[in-house]
Structures are given as C-alpha cells and as structure tokens.
Design an enzyme around this catalytic site. Structure first.
Site, short mmCIF file in Angstrom:
data_model
loop_
_atom_site.label_atom_id
_atom_site.label_comp_id
_atom_site.label_asym_id
_atom_site.label_seq_id
_atom_site.Cartn_x
_atom_site.Cartn_y
_atom_site.Cartn_z
N GLU A 72 0.76 -1.18 0.04
CA GLU A 72 0.01 0.12 -0.03
C GLU A 72 0.81 1.16 -0.13
O GLU A 72 0.85 2.12 0.92
CB GLU A 72 -0.85 0.09 1.13
CG GLU A 72 -2.05 -1.12 1.10
CD GLU A 72 -3.00 -0.85 2.05
OE1 GLU A 72 -4.06 -1.62 1.90
OE2 GLU A 72 -2.89 -0.18 3.17
N GLU B 160 -6.61 -7.51 -1.36
CA GLU B 160 -7.00 -7.34 0.15
C GLU B 160 -8.54 -7.00 -0.15
O GLU B 160 -9.07 -5.80 -0.66
CB GLU B 160 -6.18 -6.26 0.70
CG GLU B 160 -4.73 -6.56 1.11
CD GLU B 160 -4.29 -5.54 2.22
OE1 GLU B 160 -5.12 -4.89 2.85
OE2 GLU B 160 -3.19 -5.63 2.16
N TRP C 156 -8.83 -10.94 3.30
CA TRP C 156 -7.96 -10.39 4.53
C TRP C 156 -8.73 -10.55 5.81
O TRP C 156 -9.79 -10.23 5.73
CB TRP C 156 -7.62 -8.81 4.46
CG TRP C 156 -6.68 -8.47 5.44
CD1 TRP C 156 -7.07 -8.16 6.83
CD2 TRP C 156 -5.25 -8.23 5.54
NE1 TRP C 156 -5.99 -7.83 7.48
CE2 TRP C 156 -4.85 -7.68 6.75
CE3 TRP C 156 -4.26 -8.21 4.44
CZ2 TRP C 156 -3.43 -7.41 7.12
CZ3 TRP C 156 -2.96 -8.02 4.78
CH2 TRP C 156 -2.63 -7.47 6.03
#
Length: 406
Positions: A203, A320, A361
């Site tokens: 990220e 995710e 996730w």
C-alpha cells in the site's frame, strides 16, 4: 572402454534428468499472457488469502505449527495463493536488524514458510516492504538514514521514495531476499516457483506528491532493480488502486481522496506484470450504509478490471478485502453476505477474463488473538465463512478447467 561407455551413458542420463528437472521446475512458474495468468501454458485462476504474520510467528520454532495448520486448512479449502511479508525492519524479532544486517534465525523462519507453502502447493506473493510503521516499513528506512547523518528533505517518511541512501537500503534488502538460498529446500528464492510474485511495497502512499509522479519514479527504479536480479517471477507494486492525475476522470471512482498513487501510470511500467487493488469500504466509507458501500465496491472493481484489460493490458488481482468485526452492527452473517457479494463479482469478472482471483484479509490460526484486527478468520472455527470461501475456490477451479478445455 565398457566402463567409459557406461560412465558416459550414466552422465548423459543424469544430465538429461537434471535438465528435465530444471525444465519441469521452470514451466511451473506462474506467468502472464496478455490479460491472463498462465501456468503450464493454461489459464491460471485462484482463490487466495492474506497471512502477513507467517514469518513473524515462525521465528518462534514452538509456534511454527500455526503456520502449518493455516496452510493445511487453506489448501483443504481450495485456497492456492497466499500473500505474506518478506520483511521486518528493526524492532522485535526483526529480519533486518539494521541496514544490511540480518537475523539468520528469522530468515530461517521465512525459509520454513516458503518450504511449508511448497509442501501444501500454495503459491506465495511476497511483499518486500511496508508503507506503514508496522514491522518497520519505510519509516524505519528513513530513521536509519536520519540516524546515520543522511541529509533528508522533510520530517516525514516520503524521503523513502527519493533519497539515494534510503533507496540503497531498500535495494540491498531486495537483493538479500531474492538471492536467499532456502536452508530447508536448498533452492534460492529467485529460482523457486513456490513464489508466484514479488510485491514492491504494501500500500504505497506519498503525502508530498498526490499526483503519483514521485511513486511512479520509485516504482520504475525498483521494478528495474528487481527484474535485474530475477526475471522468472512476476512483479506487482502493492497498490490499493487509487487513481491519480494521468487519467483525471477516473478520480470519480476514488473514495473521496487520493494517496499519492496513480493506478494507471504506476501499473503501465513494463516491468510490472499485473495490477492490484484493495478495498475496505467499511473504513473508507465509514458511516455509509451497506448498500452504498457495496455500490462503491462494484464500481471500484469494475473500473479497475476494465482499465487493466483495456489500458494496462495486464491481469489484475484483488489482493485485499474484508469486513471488520469492530464495525457497529457487525455480524457473522453480514460478513458472509459481504464476502459472497465480492466473490460473486470476482467470478463474474473472471468469466470475462482479466482477473486472476481475490485474496481475503486475513486468515489466522487458533490462539492468535494478538494478531486480531477485526478482519481475522479462523477456518476451523468460522464454519459458515469457511464454507463460502471453499465454494469460491471450487467455482474458480471449475471456471479454470472450463477455460482450459479447447
């Protein structure tokens, strides 16, 4: 003479077996062809999960059974790809204690993770750094440079992307991990088809430049570096999917803000093999109802899938997603409904080609309460959720077989 002939014949036979083994191993690497993932010249679709914690837990040998349990239970649920951390910079149980200095015991824990994944036929997406301070990340790299007397341009962490010394630390880490020879399997990570792909950083974000240009330059430099060491494995950035300045009209799909990345330009870099998106509408659109959040999710997934196919001409992975138990009004039924909807969208998009699969996730083992973030799923305990995950695995496998048949 008979001995020489026999010896020569044996040598040729061994050489043939060696070359055959190498060929078999090489053909087992996941590759891309246009907007498809390929394995052994056939389309490769998958259902997968995140388990970032594996090396950290395995660094305590008495806890390694938790890694094995999750991999075994995940394989039984048809999950075939796992995303995990190949970094821990400074701090507790660090892999990289200081720039270029590594804890061999922790590296052997990562060796164990790779060897166990290989045992259960689960491929790994291995991330090489973190945007956040958890497990060190770019803040730790910048602090190392600051403590070494390196002149930095700001008080923040964005020098990670621009400072030569800091970039040197990161490049050294990449070199160290990719060339690591597994003490259990004897295979270098860069030669092991258990690894599906490398991820540059989890990220990435940059407050100093919301256009995406700063991160774009960093991705280009680091992607080139990775490929100079390892041309066998796929490579992705680690992006959440936020749009930037290169295609301004796409910003309408962002959840009301930017983070310094540009989904289009960052993924257009030729060394990047596939795109990724993350999504947490419960956090990004906090306060909005389930219908509004799901509407956002559908637009988010469809716009990125379309752009990956038409503009990037590369496959995509939804790396995710999840629903947190910490949200007001959470229930197992609401999480199951959310996952059902996401999986249905992934399957629908996969039928059109261009998306390999999704990674929920996160999956953890029993007795890992300290890793609870609200999104955790224990397959052996959360049976309704486990059933939904297994159903998606079966559907993706069936679709893969359908696409493989002439």
């Amino acid at each position: 003479m008979a001995f020489l002939v026999k010896s020569f014949s044996t040598t040729c036979g061994l050489l043939f077996l060696f070359l055959l083994a190498r060929t078999t191993l090489a053909s087992d690497f996941v590759q891309t062809r246009g907007t498809q993932f390929m394995l052994d010249n056939s389309p490769f679709l998958f259902n997968g999960f995140n388990a970032y914690w594996m090396m950290h837990v395995a660094s305590d040998p008495t806890q390694r059974y938790k890694v094995s349990n999750v991999l075994r239970e995940s394989a039984a649920a048809g999950l075939s790809v796992c995303r995990t951390w190949a970094f821990n910079d400074g701090g507790s149980q660090a892999l990289q204690i200081s720039p270029g200095v590594y804890d061999e015991n922790v590296f052997q824990a990562l060796d164990f993770v790779v060897s166990e994944a290989r045992k259960y036929k689960i491929r790994l997406i291995m991330s090489l750094s973190n945007n956040y301070q958890d497990f060190g990340g770019r803040a730790q790299y910048v602090n190392w440079a600051r403590n070494a007397g390196v002149q930095l341009t700001s008080a923040g962490d964005d020098d990670f992307y621009t400072n030569q010394a800091v970039k040197g630390y990161y490049k050294n880490h990449v070199q160290k991990v990719l060339t690591r020879i597994n003490t259990i399997t004897g295979v270098a990570y860069k030669d092991d088809p258990t690894v599906m792909a490398w991820e540059l950083i989890n990220e990435p974000r940059c407050q100093a430049d919301y256009s995406g240009n700063t991160i774009n330059a960093w991705v280009q430099e680091m992607a080139t570096h990775v490929k100079s060491i390892d041309k066998k494995h796929l490579l992705e950035v680690g992006m959440e999917g936020f749009y930037g300045d290169s295609v301004p009209d796409r910003k309408q799909y962002n959840p009301g803000y930017q983070v310094g990345t540009d989904f289009i330009s960052n993924n257009l870099i030729k060394e990047i093999d596939f795109s990724t998106i993350h999504a947490y509408p419960d956090a990004w659109l906090s306060g909005q109802n389930d219908d509004a959040q799901m509407g956002f999710m559908r637009r988010w997934m469809t716009s990125h899938w379309t752009d990956s196919r038409t503009l990037l001409k590369k496959p995509m992975v939804f790396t995710e997603f999840g629903r947190s138990s910490k949200d007001p009004g959470f229930s197992i039924a609401s999480r199951d409904s959310f996952l059902n909807a996401i999986y249905s969208n992934i399957y629908s998009l996969a039928r059109g080609g261009g998306i390999g699969g999704g990674l929920v996730w996160q999956i953890v083992a029993q007795g890992m309460e300290s890793y609870s973030d609200g999104y955790e799923i224990v397959l052996s305990e959360n049976l309704s959720t486990s059933s939904i995950i297994s159903q998606q695995s079966r559907q993706m496998t069936a679709l893969e077989h359908k696409m493989t048949r002439p």
